[in-house]
Design a protein around this motif. Sequence first.
Motif, PDB file in Angstrom:
ATOM      1  N   ALA A   1      -1.861 123.884 102.815  1.00  0.00           N
ATOM      2  CA  ALA A   1      -2.669 124.421 101.716  1.00  0.00           C
ATOM      3  C   ALA A   1      -2.107 125.749 101.226  1.00  0.00           C
ATOM      4  O   ALA A   1      -2.031 126.000 100.012  1.00  0.00           O
ATOM      5  N   ARG A   2      -1.701 126.590 102.171  1.00  0.00           N
ATOM      6  CA  ARG A   2      -1.122 127.886 101.778  1.00  0.00           C
ATOM      7  C   ARG A   2       0.185 127.686 101.016  1.00  0.00           C
ATOM      8  O   ARG A   2       0.445 128.389 100.036  1.00  0.00           O
ATOM      9  N   ARG A   3       1.001 126.774 101.481  1.00  0.00           N
ATOM     10  CA  ARG A   3       2.263 126.518 100.771  1.00  0.00           C
ATOM     11  C   ARG A   3       1.999 126.004  99.360  1.00  0.00           C
ATOM     12  O   ARG A   3       2.665 126.398  98.405  1.00  0.00           O
ATOM     13  N   GLY A   4       1.046 125.126  99.228  1.00  0.00           N
ATOM     14  CA  GLY A   4       0.715 124.594  97.908  1.00  0.00           C
ATOM     15  C   GLY A   4       0.196 125.667  96.971  1.00  0.00           C
ATOM     16  O   GLY A   4       0.562 125.712  95.801  1.00  0.00           O
ATOM     17  N   GLU A  39       1.082 129.740  88.222  1.00  0.00           N
ATOM     18  CA  GLU A  39      -0.031 130.323  87.462  1.00  0.00           C
ATOM     19  C   GLU A  39      -1.026 131.053  88.364  1.00  0.00           C
ATOM     20  O   GLU A  39      -2.009 131.604  87.875  1.00  0.00           O
ATOM     21  N   ARG A  40      -0.787 131.022  89.666  1.00  0.00           N
ATOM     22  CA  ARG A  40      -1.723 131.614  90.640  1.00  0.00           C
ATOM     23  C   ARG A  40      -3.149 131.092  90.407  1.00  0.00           C
ATOM     24  O   ARG A  40      -4.118 131.858  90.388  1.00  0.00           O
ATOM     25  N   ALA A  41      -3.235 129.803  90.234  1.00  0.00           N
ATOM     26  CA  ALA A  41      -4.530 129.179  89.956  1.00  0.00           C
ATOM     27  C   ALA A  41      -5.284 128.785  91.219  1.00  0.00           C
ATOM     28  O   ALA A  41      -6.424 128.339  91.144  1.00  0.00           O
ATOM     29  N   ILE A  42      -4.634 128.957  92.371  1.00  0.00           N
ATOM     30  CA  ILE A  42      -5.221 128.473  93.621  1.00  0.00           C
ATOM     31  C   ILE A  42      -5.496 129.632  94.566  1.00  0.00           C
ATOM     32  O   ILE A  42      -4.643 130.475  94.785  1.00  0.00           O
ATOM     33  N   THR A  43      -6.690 129.629  95.132  1.00  0.00           N
ATOM     34  CA  THR A  43      -7.086 130.626  96.117  1.00  0.00           C
ATOM     35  C   THR A  43      -7.381 129.924  97.432  1.00  0.00           C
ATOM     36  O   THR A  43      -8.053 128.890  97.445  1.00  0.00           O
ATOM     37  N   VAL A  44      -6.866 130.483  98.521  1.00  0.00           N
ATOM     38  CA  VAL A  44      -7.143 129.968  99.863  1.00  0.00           C
ATOM     39  C   VAL A  44      -7.753 131.100 100.665  1.00  0.00           C
ATOM     40  O   VAL A  44      -7.255 132.217 100.634  1.00  0.00           O
ATOM     41  N   PRO A 103       0.600 117.467  99.237  1.00  0.00           N
ATOM     42  CA  PRO A 103      -0.084 116.265  98.724  1.00  0.00           C
ATOM     43  C   PRO A 103      -1.350 115.886  99.486  1.00  0.00           C
ATOM     44  O   PRO A 103      -2.190 115.162  98.947  1.00  0.00           O
ATOM     45  N   GLU A 104      -1.484 116.387 100.724  1.00  0.00           N
ATOM     46  CA  GLU A 104      -2.698 116.076 101.485  1.00  0.00           C
ATOM     47  C   GLU A 104      -3.870 116.954 101.059  1.00  0.00           C
ATOM     48  O   GLU A 104      -5.015 116.671 101.398  1.00  0.00           O
ATOM     49  N   VAL A 105      -3.568 118.016 100.328  1.00  0.00           N
ATOM     50  CA  VAL A 105      -4.618 118.987  99.976  1.00  0.00           C
ATOM     51  C   VAL A 105      -4.965 118.939  98.497  1.00  0.00           C
ATOM     52  O   VAL A 105      -6.134 119.021  98.118  1.00  0.00           O
ATOM     53  N   PHE A 106      -3.945 118.795  97.639  1.00  0.00           N
ATOM     54  CA  PHE A 106      -4.182 118.891  96.201  1.00  0.00           C
ATOM     55  C   PHE A 106      -3.944 117.551  95.508  1.00  0.00           C
ATOM     56  O   PHE A 106      -2.953 116.876  95.780  1.00  0.00           O
ATOM     57  N   ALA A 107      -4.838 117.235  94.621  1.00  0.00           N
ATOM     58  CA  ALA A 107      -4.731 116.011  93.831  1.00  0.00           C
ATOM     59  C   ALA A 107      -4.700 116.384  92.354  1.00  0.00           C
ATOM     60  O   ALA A 107      -5.207 117.436  91.952  1.00  0.00           O
ATOM     61  N   VAL A 139      -7.098 118.904  90.333  1.00  0.00           N
ATOM     62  CA  VAL A 139      -8.550 118.718  90.314  1.00  0.00           C
ATOM     63  C   VAL A 139      -9.198 120.066  90.630  1.00  0.00           C
ATOM     64  O   VAL A 139      -8.926 120.652  91.672  1.00  0.00           O
ATOM     65  N   PRO A 140     -10.011 120.590  89.713  1.00  0.00           N
ATOM     66  CA  PRO A 140     -10.564 121.936  89.905  1.00  0.00           C
ATOM     67  C   PRO A 140     -11.727 121.954  90.887  1.00  0.00           C
ATOM     68  O   PRO A 140     -12.272 120.915  91.255  1.00  0.00           O
ATOM     69  N   GLY A 141     -12.080 123.160  91.292  1.00  0.00           N
ATOM     70  CA  GLY A 141     -13.242 123.336  92.144  1.00  0.00           C
ATOM     71  C   GLY A 141     -12.873 123.809  93.534  1.00  0.00           C
ATOM     72  O   GLY A 141     -11.706 124.025  93.852  1.00  0.00           O
ATOM     73  N   GLU A 142     -13.929 123.948  94.332  1.00  0.00           N
ATOM     74  CA  GLU A 142     -13.801 124.506  95.682  1.00  0.00           C
ATOM     75  C   GLU A 142     -14.064 123.415  96.710  1.00  0.00           C
ATOM     76  O   GLU A 142     -14.962 122.604  96.524  1.00  0.00           O
ATOM     77  N   ARG A 143     -13.266 123.401  97.775  1.00  0.00           N
ATOM     78  CA  ARG A 143     -13.527 122.431  98.833  1.00  0.00           C
ATOM     79  C   ARG A 143     -12.975 122.922 100.169  1.00  0.00           C
ATOM     80  O   ARG A 143     -12.115 123.791 100.218  1.00  0.00           O
TER      81      ARG A 143
END
Length: 64
Positions: A47-50, A56-61, A21-25, A33-37
Amino acid sequence: MKVAVDGAKCTGHARCQATAPEVFALDELGYAVPGEREIAAGAEAEARRGASACPERAITVWGD
Ligand code: F3S
């Protein structure tokens, strides 16, 4: 370290936000919320756990 949410892949499972919850909204429709930050110092593991929680493998770290 950076994180990117691919809005084209996100289908609103919301597991990313529940796990990190501290990383993804979520937006008003329940999609990440899409995009890079930049990830705040100390939140890298969360972040890695999230990202791993997204079916859907929609998140890249990446980076350090
Ligand atoms: Fe979307 Fe995956 Fe999160 S589908 S809401 S990025 S768990």
